[in-house]
Scaffold this active site. Structure first.
Site, PDB file in Angstrom:
ATOM      1  N   GLU A 138      44.323  80.040   8.997  1.00  0.00           N
ATOM      2  CA  GLU A 138      42.914  80.042   9.385  1.00  0.00           C
ATOM      3  C   GLU A 138      41.974  80.055   8.180  1.00  0.00           C
ATOM      4  OE1 GLU A 138      42.706  83.291  12.242  1.00  0.00           O
ATOM      5  OE2 GLU A 138      43.294  81.921  13.844  1.00  0.00           O
ATOM      6  N   THR A 139      42.151  79.096   7.298  1.00  0.00           N
ATOM      7  CA  THR A 139      41.285  78.975   6.115  1.00  0.00           C
ATOM      8  C   THR A 139      40.056  78.159   6.509  1.00  0.00           C
ATOM      9  OG1 THR A 139      42.644  77.078   5.443  1.00  0.00           O
ATOM     10  CG2 THR A 139      43.180  79.198   4.471  1.00  0.00           C
TER      11      THR A 139
END
Length: 626
Positions: free
Chosen positions: A280-281
């Site tokens: 989840e960057t």
């Protein structure tokens, strides 16, 4: 007799073996020293459950219970035979011996000293069977509770555990990051690691190193390393903590900093693996690296950084692991990672598809499937969702030859759910990863109710599953309304309320069902051993919380949409505060202080919100959703 996981081959024969009150557990000379620790677990149960006196010896004489290694069986494979002359356990290796012993412990728990004669053979279909527990976004459990978690994992034949860390480890040089928390320290980790090893569990380090670095990138010392330039300027938000705070991968200081943290954390574990997370960057390429992202692509930026981290781990003799959500958009790049890197392929929907598992398999990626226990953002876990999700994911693991399963227990929005509520999902995962499939939901719950909770009626978990489905305005809704919906932005209000406006119409029905579940759960205590009855209390407490938040949801919709309130808002506020007091007492039984205060902030905000609605209250006719 219930056994979890169900054995592959089980033949019940005529007759019984009656354990003598005084006997021996005999370990064959060929067994390693680990066998002694496993035998101690069995002896403790014999003493604790039966009061019998058993010694542990080593030799080739005939003992009451005989333990030996038979390498031809293979890894984690075991045989258990009970005849009128005694009990015999053979394992293909140390863990095979352990699993035979754990099965015997399950039998003793149900049958006492009168054991039916039987012949059993069993082995797992997935070699890696793990549990991933968030100890950073809300709860930091006590060491005592983490040890109990390891006991439970071992009892149901799991062999890996990971603890998710963002900021809740006491890195000596990062005090600004953990100063307002109650972090785990090096001694805690080393003690837990040793405890896990004694129970056949590999404790694998898991450290956020890319995205989800809220507290690190909000410090005055390191906020300049955030991808976005406004780090640390906004007040705390559960939602924003989840959505932002990705590290600036083009700044060499970022890599040096993360490398320093890994180098300090890694030696505390005996495991040869390390999970860098890297999930989840969301902000990557949206701030300081925007120009690079436009020119080179976000995929190139992502792979550049994770390749460096994985390379550092390999240099230090570790197998890298990372979450698979980001790389799923460019799975063909996975072959650029060091050989042996494990992709943790997560998916948590109750109707999760096989797409991600198939894609990674098609690209030759080494993977674990990663379902979840469906407890995040919930006062009580959604058991049926968890069952369906785990069952599907383990089925995909079998179909596409994944190397393992890592069952996840996340703590989004403060880890509001009591950790014990994740135990049913943990056991679903243990059974599914051992056998590749599960019995029906109802049958599985009956077995778990009986074996884990000592409920001879077998109904406890089916009732708890119904209870978890009665939220109209749950914790996730409450957080969203406080942080987004209660603001003046009309479109945001509509977005938040649209999800709940229809559900609140069912509040009277839902709260009546909650009352019914409470009555039935309380009735289960009649069928439970006296030592197990206290495990009902958390369900009863949370049931009251669910009713309260359902009522609050009705008040929110009524006040915002209709400009009126038909409840006694002062009474509702007082009931909420009294409930929270009891909730805090339960929290402290298993968790350190950690971020309890953030849950309190939400509760107190709602209590004040309710009192501020006094002017909208129609005093002549209160409608109370009870």
């Amino acid at each position: 007799m219930y056994l979890i996981p169900e054995p592959k081959i089980l033949t019940i024969k005529e007759g019984f073996y009656y354990l003598p009150y005084c006997g021996t557990i005999e370990i064959a000379p060929s067994c390693s020293q680990k066998a002694y620790g496993f035998a101690k677990l069995l002896r403790e149960d014999i003493t604790g459950e039966l009061g019998f006196s058993y010694g542990i010896v080593k030799g080739n004489k005939k003992g009451t219970i005989n333990i030996s290694v038979r390498e031809a069986l293979g890894s984690e494979h075991y045989l258990l035979k009970v005849g009128e002359e005694g009990v015999y356990i053979q394992g293909g290796d140390g863990n095979g011996l352990l699993y035979g012993i754990q099965t015997l412990r399950q039998i003793l728990r149900q049958e006492g000293a009168c054991i039916p004669c039987l012949c059993m053979e069993d082995y797992p279909v997935l070699p890696n069977r793990g549990f991933f527990h968030d100890v950073t976004r809300g709860r930091v459990p006590t060491l005592e509770w983490l040890k109990k978690l390891a006991d439970t994992l071992s009892f149901y034949k799991m062999n890996q555990m990971q603890l998710y860390i963002e900021h809740s480890f006491l890195f000596p040089e990062f005090s600004e990051m953990w100063r307002d928390d109650t972090p785990l320290c090096a001694q805690d980790i080393m003690e837990l690691d040793a405890y896990c090893m004694e129970r056949g569990i590999e404790l694998i380090p898991s450290l956020s190193t890319f995205g989800h670095l809220y507290k690190l990138l909000n410090t005055k010392r390191y906020k300049h390393l955030c991808e976005l330039t406004d780090a640390g300027e906004e007040p705390f938000s559960f939602i924003d903590r989840m959505a932002h705070h990705t590290i600036d991968i083009s700044n060499e200081e970022s890599f040096s900093l993360v490398k320093q943290m890994i180098a300090e954390y890694m030696p505390l574990f005996s495991s040869g693996k390390f999970n860098i997370c890297a999930d989840e960057t969301f902000d990557l390429g949206k701030g300081k690296n925007k120009d690079r992202a436009l020119q080179e692509g976000v995929d190139v930026l992502y792979m550049e950084y994770v390749e460096k981290l994985c390379g550092f781990l390999v240099e230090n003799g570790r197998i890298p692991m990372l979450w698979g959500d980001v790389m799923l958009d460019f799975p063909e790049f996975a072959n650029r990672l060091p050989e042996g890197t494990v992709c943790l392929n997560w998916g948590y929907a109750y109707n999760q598809t096989e797409d991600s598992t198939r894609i990674y398999a098609g690209n030759g990626v080494r993977q674990y499937v990663c379902p979840g226990v469906a407890g995040w953002n919930q006062l009580l876990n959604l058991q049926r969702n968890s069952y369906e999700n785990i069952s599907r994911m383990c089925g995909y693991a079998m179909k596409y030859k994944a190397e393992g399963m890592l069952n996840t227990d996340w703590g989004d929005f403060g880890h509001i759910n009591h950790p014990a509520f994740s135990i049913p999902g943990l056991i679903y995962g243990a059974a599914a990863s051992w056998n590749g499939s599960l019995p029906s939901y109802e049958d599985m719950n009956k077995a778990v109710s009986f074996l884990e909770y000592g409920d001879s009626s077998g109904t406890l978990l089916n009732i708890a599953g119904r209870l978890g489905e009665q939220e109209c305005f749950g914790w996730g809704n409450a957080v969203y309304w406080k942080e987004k919906g209660s603001k003046t932005d009309v479109s945001k209000k509509k977005e938040v309320l649209t999800e709940v406006v229809e559900r609140v119409k069912t509040i009277p029905e839902k709260n009546r069902e909650i009352d019914m579940c409470v009555q039935e759960l309380t009735g289960c205590t009649k069928f439970m051993d006296s030592t197990m009855r206290k495990r009902i209390y958390p369900y009863l407490l949370v049931a009251e919380g669910m009713k309260l938040f359902n009522r609050i949801g009705g008040i929110v919709v009524s006040a915002d949409a209709e400009g009126r309130v038909t409840e006694d808002v002062f009474q509702a506020a007082e009931e909420l505060e009294k409930w929270y007091y009891q909730y805090k007492l339960l929290w402290y039984t298993v968790s350190r202080e950690s971020e309890l205060y953030r849950i309190g902030e939400v509760v107190f905000w709602y209590a004040d919100y309710l009192r501020d609605l006094k002017g909208l209250q129609e005093e002549e006719s209160y409608v109370v959703y009870r």
